[in-house]
Design a protein around this motif. Structure first.
Motif, PDB file in Angstrom:
ATOM      1  N   GLY A 290     232.153  77.577  71.940  1.00 23.84           N
ATOM      2  CA  GLY A 290     231.889  76.183  72.269  1.00 23.84           C
ATOM      3  C   GLY A 290     230.446  75.738  72.087  1.00 23.84           C
ATOM      4  N   VAL A 291     229.595  76.635  71.587  1.00 22.15           N
ATOM      5  CA  VAL A 291     228.188  76.301  71.363  1.00 22.15           C
ATOM      6  C   VAL A 291     227.887  76.448  69.870  1.00 22.15           C
ATOM      7  CG1 VAL A 291     225.791  76.921  71.900  1.00 22.15           C
ATOM      8  CG2 VAL A 291     227.561  77.133  73.659  1.00 22.15           C
ATOM      9  N   THR A 292     227.270  75.429  69.299  1.00 18.08           N
ATOM     10  CA  THR A 292     226.917  75.504  67.886  1.00 18.08           C
ATOM     11  C   THR A 292     225.634  76.326  67.745  1.00 18.08           C
ATOM     12  OG1 THR A 292     227.917  73.360  67.482  1.00 18.08           O
ATOM     13  CG2 THR A 292     226.374  74.172  65.819  1.00 18.08           C
ATOM     14  N   LYS A 293     225.719  77.365  66.929  1.00 16.10           N
ATOM     15  CA  LYS A 293     224.578  78.256  66.709  1.00 16.10           C
ATOM     16  C   LYS A 293     224.387  78.467  65.214  1.00 16.10           C
ATOM     17  CE  LYS A 293     224.903  80.753  71.021  1.00 16.10           C
ATOM     18  NZ  LYS A 293     224.748  82.025  71.685  1.00 16.10           N
ATOM     19  N   THR A 294     223.193  78.871  64.866  1.00 17.43           N
ATOM     20  CA  THR A 294     222.911  79.217  63.478  1.00 17.43           C
ATOM     21  C   THR A 294     222.991  80.735  63.349  1.00 17.43           C
ATOM     22  OG1 THR A 294     221.332  78.978  61.661  1.00 17.43           O
ATOM     23  CG2 THR A 294     220.390  79.260  63.844  1.00 17.43           C
ATOM     24  N   ARG A 295     223.540  81.186  62.222  1.00 14.37           N
ATOM     25  CA  ARG A 295     223.586  82.631  62.004  1.00 14.37           C
ATOM     26  C   ARG A 295     223.355  82.937  60.535  1.00 14.37           C
ATOM     27  NH1 ARG A 295     229.916  83.592  63.418  1.00 14.37           N
ATOM     28  NH2 ARG A 295     230.770  82.467  61.651  1.00 14.37           N
TER      29      ARG A 295
END
Length: 171
Positions: free
Chosen positions: A89-94
């Motif tokens: 539910g959290v937008t993250k960069t990878r």
């Protein structure tokens, strides 16, 4: 008669230059192998920023897949390929450790809130109107020199760069 010939000649040069500028020949596009790279760009950065996003479109006009696997720029100490992903539910960069595949006949767009190139360790802030040299490296097509235009992108709802600064950790 010679004055008229000169005027016609100068006018012809002007028209030719205008047609050339309006055609794809003056567009901000690059090519390597069967890959077309369209309009690399980045946003201006604050004076203390150490990171910037790089955006563009890659079209594979070939019959086999290729993969964007890296790059370089004299404006940054390193370049990584990233994607924005929803994790719990959290937008993250990878990091895209295996690069970014471009399938035959397909276009992949690197844009805010999606895939992007991260220029890490900026040597100086990116300023509106600046042209930033860079190199992209593809698994099959090899390296290609590009230029990122530093420009605003008022149509995008999410920049992704600020979030990347806050969430990016070196691995």
């Amino acid at each position: 008669m010679t004055a008229i010939v000169r005027v016609i000649f100068v006018f012809s040069l002007f028209v030719t230059a205008a047609v050339f500028a309006a055609s794809g020949a003056a567009a901000h596009e690059f090519k390597v192998g069967a890959l077309d790279i369209a309009h690399p760009w980045s946003r201006p950065t604050p004076k203390d920023a150490s990171i910037a996003g790089g955006y563009l479109k890659i079209t594979n006009k070939g019959k086999v897949a290729d993969r964007l696997i890296g790059g370089a720029s004299p404006a940054a100490s390193q370049i990584e390929l990233h994607e924005m992903a929803d994790v719990d539910g959290v937008t993250k960069t990878r990091v895209l450790a295996n690069g970014l595949e471009i399938k035959p006949g397909k276009t992949v767009e690197l844009k805010p809130g999606s895939y992007r190139i991260l220029l890490l360790g900026l040597k100086e802030p990116l300023q509106l109107g600046q042209k930033i040299k860079g190199t992209l490296v593809f698994e099959k097509a090899g390296p290609v020199e590009i230029v990122y235009n530093v420009e605003e992108n008022p149509g995008a709802a999410v920049s992704g760069v600020a979030g990347a600064s806050a969430q990016h950790k070196h691995h």
